[in-house]
Design a protein around this motif. Structure first.
Motif, PDB file in Angstrom:
ATOM      1  N   CYS A  13       0.847  -1.200   0.000  1.00 46.50           N
ATOM      2  CA  CYS A  13       0.000   0.000   0.000  1.00 46.50           C
ATOM      3  C   CYS A  13       0.879   1.245   0.000  1.00 46.50           C
ATOM      4  N   ILE A  14       0.562   2.193  -0.893  1.00 49.75           N
ATOM      5  CA  ILE A  14       1.349   3.431  -0.939  1.00 49.75           C
ATOM      6  C   ILE A  14       0.614   4.572  -0.214  1.00 49.75           C
ATOM      7  N   ARG A  15      -0.454   4.223   0.462  1.00 50.26           N
ATOM      8  CA  ARG A  15      -1.225   5.165   1.292  1.00 50.26           C
ATOM      9  C   ARG A  15      -1.695   6.389   0.507  1.00 50.26           C
ATOM     10  N   CYS A  16      -2.157   6.140  -0.719  1.00 58.22           N
ATOM     11  CA  CYS A  16      -2.638   7.251  -1.550  1.00 58.22           C
ATOM     12  C   CYS A  16      -4.028   7.716  -1.133  1.00 58.22           C
ATOM     13  N   GLY A  17      -4.795   6.814  -0.481  1.00 63.14           N
ATOM     14  CA  GLY A  17      -6.132   7.190  -0.014  1.00 63.14           C
ATOM     15  C   GLY A  17      -7.227   7.072  -1.055  1.00 63.14           C
ATOM     16  N   TRP A  18      -6.891   6.605  -2.254  1.00 59.63           N
ATOM     17  CA  TRP A  18      -7.911   6.530  -3.306  1.00 59.63           C
ATOM     18  C   TRP A  18      -9.036   5.565  -2.918  1.00 59.63           C
ATOM     19  N   CYS A  19      -8.690   4.475  -2.224  1.00 57.19           N
ATOM     20  CA  CYS A  19      -9.723   3.485  -1.867  1.00 57.19           C
ATOM     21  C   CYS A  19     -10.727   4.097  -0.887  1.00 57.19           C
ATOM     22  N   LYS A  48      -8.007   0.285   3.044  1.00 58.82           N
ATOM     23  CA  LYS A  48      -6.533   0.174   3.128  1.00 58.82           C
ATOM     24  C   LYS A  48      -6.125  -0.384   4.484  1.00 58.82           C
ATOM     25  N   CYS A  69      -7.356   1.068  -6.827  1.00 55.07           N
ATOM     26  CA  CYS A  69      -6.065   0.949  -6.137  1.00 55.07           C
ATOM     27  C   CYS A  69      -4.887   0.876  -7.115  1.00 55.07           C
ATOM     28  N   PRO A  70      -3.976   1.847  -7.072  1.00 61.96           N
ATOM     29  CA  PRO A  70      -2.848   1.826  -8.014  1.00 61.96           C
ATOM     30  C   PRO A  70      -1.863   0.695  -7.717  1.00 61.96           C
ATOM     31  N   ALA A  71      -1.898   0.181  -6.472  1.00 63.28           N
ATOM     32  CA  ALA A  71      -0.994  -0.919  -6.119  1.00 63.28           C
ATOM     33  C   ALA A  71      -1.639  -2.275  -6.411  1.00 63.28           C
ATOM     34  N   ARG A 130      -4.003  -3.877  -5.060  1.00 59.80           N
ATOM     35  CA  ARG A 130      -4.149  -4.732  -3.880  1.00 59.80           C
ATOM     36  C   ARG A 130      -5.503  -5.458  -3.901  1.00 59.80           C
ATOM     37  N   LEU A 156      -8.167  -5.974  -2.373  1.00 58.72           N
ATOM     38  CA  LEU A 156      -8.844  -5.482  -1.172  1.00 58.72           C
ATOM     39  C   LEU A 156     -10.115  -6.270  -0.847  1.00 58.72           C
TER      40      LEU A 156
HETATM   41  S1  SF4 Z   1      -5.826   2.685  -2.958  1.00 59.40           S
HETATM   42 FE1  SF4 Z   1      -4.426   0.983  -2.617  1.00 59.40          FE
HETATM   43  S2  SF4 Z   1      -2.445   1.931  -2.397  1.00 59.40           S
HETATM   44 FE2  SF4 Z   1      -3.939   3.571  -2.149  1.00 59.40          FE
HETATM   45  S3  SF4 Z   1      -4.328   3.660   0.074  1.00 59.40           S
HETATM   46 FE3  SF4 Z   1      -5.836   2.264  -0.764  1.00 59.40          FE
HETATM   47  S4  SF4 Z   1      -4.902   0.243  -0.555  1.00 59.40           S
HETATM   48 FE4  SF4 Z   1      -3.270   1.733  -0.344  1.00 59.40          FE
END
Ligand code: SF4
Ligand code: SF4
Length: 441
Positions: A371-377, A388, A420-422, A424, A426
């Protein structure tokens, strides 16, 4: 211009990918040689077989019943002979108990008789819906007679019919609204009578203008220009068709966390379930067939197919001319909420809305990373949850501590994973977290 209705928080806009099948009329697939009837087709206890190996059954005979708890009967979609009661591949699990029915191709189809339902009481109507084995066929398969009989301390004043069909690729409900609008509206009238209310809204996304037109005409014919059944045009946004989001978009009422729609006076049914209710009440016809969208670049001929419950995916593939090169994934349901399956032996159940045959370029195969903690989710989640954190806790082997992030309020729409750009997984994290958190309770 009046702005279109939608829910206020989160949501995503995946490519609609409906062009392949939205213009294709519902086509009736010939009955295959064998049907595989999974005994657990709904939420609640699976059915217990009421038939034995080598029994001969007629079309519409009950072949499975729920002895105790939540459930509905299961019927023979056609006449035939019971070959086996064993296990079958299952759309969501590895396998499940099922009945194999060898179809009697010589048997005459049953002609179900029309009846006037208006004199029937609510209890009579509910009994007909139970007898026909109706479950919520656009969703998780909740027994409909239970949903239409809410507890006395939850008075209902509004019926919402879900015609949003917001999942990419799927066009089965769209075709039903175009081809059977009168039956859907009559189904709505039956539900209104059962609930003893008069207000009904049918929500349809604005990408189906022809369905909005046909349904408006049918609603007007059934209830007059100022009638009780109103068509509501919704913004195209995923997951517009989920119960809580649909209710908020149409009525402005917010269903509290962990509560049911009845908590805010609303009952939601899918448009196709309304049609099944019409068949059950007006023709005493059990739920034995399903319109399923077959799409994706991996199938030779996409279609909206009406198939008997129990038809195997392999038979559908044969009927539609086979698979195409490059097939990478088969999904039962839509790409957002469906389940990948690895066997063509999986049969259609009462809740199957689509089978997608997706090629490499239609799916995302990139591996997931941290997770890059972008907050998009967080922004995408229509429930305001923290996917996340759920993922991070699951990876840290602390799944049982995820209740604080609302894991039980997640309805697995997949919006978070989509953005999610990573990449993941989820939703898989959520499913695991729910399982472990439940065990720890
Ligand atoms: S969208 Fe993906 S990468 Fe970004 S905070 Fe959520 S889990 Fe992390
Ligand atoms: S899958 Fe769950 S956590 Fe993810 S966006 Fe949907 S409701 Fe939120």
């Amino acid at each position: 211009m009046k702005s279109l209705l939608t829910f206020p928080k989160g949501g995503v806009h995946p490519p609609e990918s409906k062009a392949q099948t939205q213009g294709l009329a519902i086509e009736v697939m010939p009955v295959p040689d064998e049907l595989e009837l999974i005994l657990g087709q709904h939420i609640g206890a699976p059915c217990t077989p009421t038939v034995a190996k080598r029994d001969v059954v007629a079309e519409g005979d009950v072949v499975g019943e729920v002895k105790k708890g939540l459930g509905v009967p299961l019927h023979a979609p056609v006449a035939g002979k019971i070959k086996e009661i064993a296990t079958s591949a299952h759309p969501m699990r590895v396998s499940a108990p099922s009945i194999t029915l060898v179809v009697d191709k010589e048997a005459e189809p049953v002609h179900y008789q029309w009846m006037d339902w208006h004199h029937l009481s609510s209890a009579d109507l509910l009994a007909k819906i139970y007898d026909a084995g109706i479950v919520g066929i656009g969703g998780a398969g909740f027994p409909t007679h239970v949903k239409l009989n809410p507890p006395a301390n939850s008075p209902i004043d509004t019926l919402v019919l879900n015609g949003a069909e917001c999942e990419p690729y799927i066009t089965a409900d769209h075709r039903q609204m175009l081809e059977n609008p009168m039956e859907i509206v009559e189904g709505a009238n039956i539900i209104l009578k059962i609930l003893g209310i008069s207000e009904c809204h049918i929500g349809i996304e604005s990408n189906k203008p022809d369905a909005i037109r046909e349904m408006s005409k049918a609603a007007q014919d059934a209830s007059g220009a100022d009638g009780s059944i109103k068509i509501q045009t919704l913004q195209v946004k995923y997951p517009q068709g989920s119960e809580k989001q649909l209710i908020q978009a149409i009525t402005g009422r917010k269903v509290p966390a962990m509560a049911l729609p009845s908590a805010v006076g609303v009952v939601v049914q899918n448009v196709t379930t309304a049609k099944a209710i019409y068949n059950a009440v007006v023709y005493s016809k059990p739920l034995c067939e399903k319109v399923v969208t077959i799409a994706g670049k991996g199938i030779a001929r996409p279609a909206n197919l009406q198939v008997k419950i129990g038809t195997k995916v392999a038979d559908i593939v044969d009927y539609l001319g086979g698979l195409r090169p490059g097939l990478a994934k088969i999904i039962m349901g839509g790409p957002m909420m469906g389940f990948a399956v690895s066997s063509l032996d999986v049969p259609v159940t009462k809740t199957t809305s689509a089978v997608l045959f997706l090629t490499e370029d239609e799916i995302d195969t990139k591996p997931h990373s941290a997770c890059i903690r972008c907050g998009w989710c967080l922004e995408a989640c229509p429930m305001g949850l923290e996917p996340k954190e759920i993922g991070i806790y699951v990876e840290a082997d602390r799944a049982e501590d995820t209740e604080q992030f609302g894991v039980f309020d997640c309805f697995e729409c997949g919006s978070c994973a989509y953005v999610c750009p990573a990449k993941r997984p989820l939703v898989q994290f959520v499913r695991l977290a729910k399982m472990k958190a439940k065990r720890a309770q």
